[in-house]
Write a protein that holds these residues in place. Structure first.
Motif, PDB file in Angstrom:
ATOM      1  N   TRP A  57       0.839  -1.201   0.000  1.00 36.14           N
ATOM      2  CA  TRP A  57       0.000   0.000   0.000  1.00 36.14           C
ATOM      3  C   TRP A  57       0.870   1.246   0.000  1.00 36.14           C
ATOM      4  O   TRP A  57       1.883   1.293   0.701  1.00 36.14           O
ATOM      5  CB  TRP A  57      -0.884   0.047   1.249  1.00 36.14           C
ATOM      6  N   ARG A  58       0.437   2.243  -0.737  1.00 36.95           N
ATOM      7  CA  ARG A  58       1.045   3.579  -0.690  1.00 36.95           C
ATOM      8  C   ARG A  58      -0.075   4.532  -0.271  1.00 36.95           C
ATOM      9  O   ARG A  58      -1.049   4.705  -0.997  1.00 36.95           O
ATOM     10  CB  ARG A  58       1.619   3.967  -2.045  1.00 36.95           C
ATOM     11  N   GLU A  75       4.390   3.853   3.180  1.00 38.88           N
ATOM     12  CA  GLU A  75       4.303   2.611   2.413  1.00 38.88           C
ATOM     13  C   GLU A  75       4.243   1.435   3.378  1.00 38.88           C
ATOM     14  O   GLU A  75       4.999   1.386   4.348  1.00 38.88           O
ATOM     15  CB  GLU A  75       5.476   2.482   1.455  1.00 38.88           C
ATOM     16  N   GLY A 129      -2.251   0.529  -4.391  1.00 37.57           N
ATOM     17  CA  GLY A 129      -1.222  -0.473  -4.146  1.00 37.57           C
ATOM     18  C   GLY A 129      -1.342  -1.639  -5.096  1.00 37.57           C
ATOM     19  O   GLY A 129      -1.881  -1.515  -6.195  1.00 37.57           O
TER      20      GLY A 129
END
Length: 130
Positions: free
Chosen positions: A52-53, A63, A99
């Motif tokens: 995930w960002r 992140e 993500g």
């Protein structure tokens, strides 16, 4: 809802602001997001890991990566789907997430399956993503 299909794997994201879990006076806003992963391909896949960002309204990026989702590494045969709900706290009143998942195939190869970008916005505010 936000949707994206990669390699025949459809990922749908539905964020929801949780007012009861938030404390704006302490710069804490909290969202739940429900993800549905649907296997429209002809191959069996196993969700091996996630990335995930997360970007808050001030541009701060975090992140996150790790094995599986919510402690599971589901196997999806053709036509199967898997749904889970997780959460995301922010220190600003909005942000975005996107993500990918790494899906393992039966032959040992892997696929990168994209998670669509979605916005984390207060219900009273204009969405930051279309």
């Amino acid at each position: 809802m936000y949707r994206q299909t990669t390699h025949g794997i459809e990922v749908t994201a539905r964020p929801e602001f949780l007012e009861d879990e938030s404390a704006p006076e302490k710069s804490r806003w909290f969202w739940a997001y429900t993800i549905i992963i649907a296997n429209h391909s002809e191959r069996t896949v196993q969700l091996e890991s996630r990335f995930w960002r997360i970007t808050n309204a001030a541009g701060k990026v975090e992140e996150i990566s790790g094995p599986g989702v919510i402690g599971e590494q589901p196997i999806l045969t053709p036509g199967d789907s898997f749904q889970y709900t997780s959460g995301c706290p922010l220190d600003t009143e909005s942000g975005t997430m996107f993500g990918h998942y790494i899906m393992r195939l039966a032959d040992g190869n892997s696929l990168v399956v994209k998670i669509p970008p979605f916005s984390l916005d207060l219900p009273s505010k204009k969405r930051t993503l279309n």
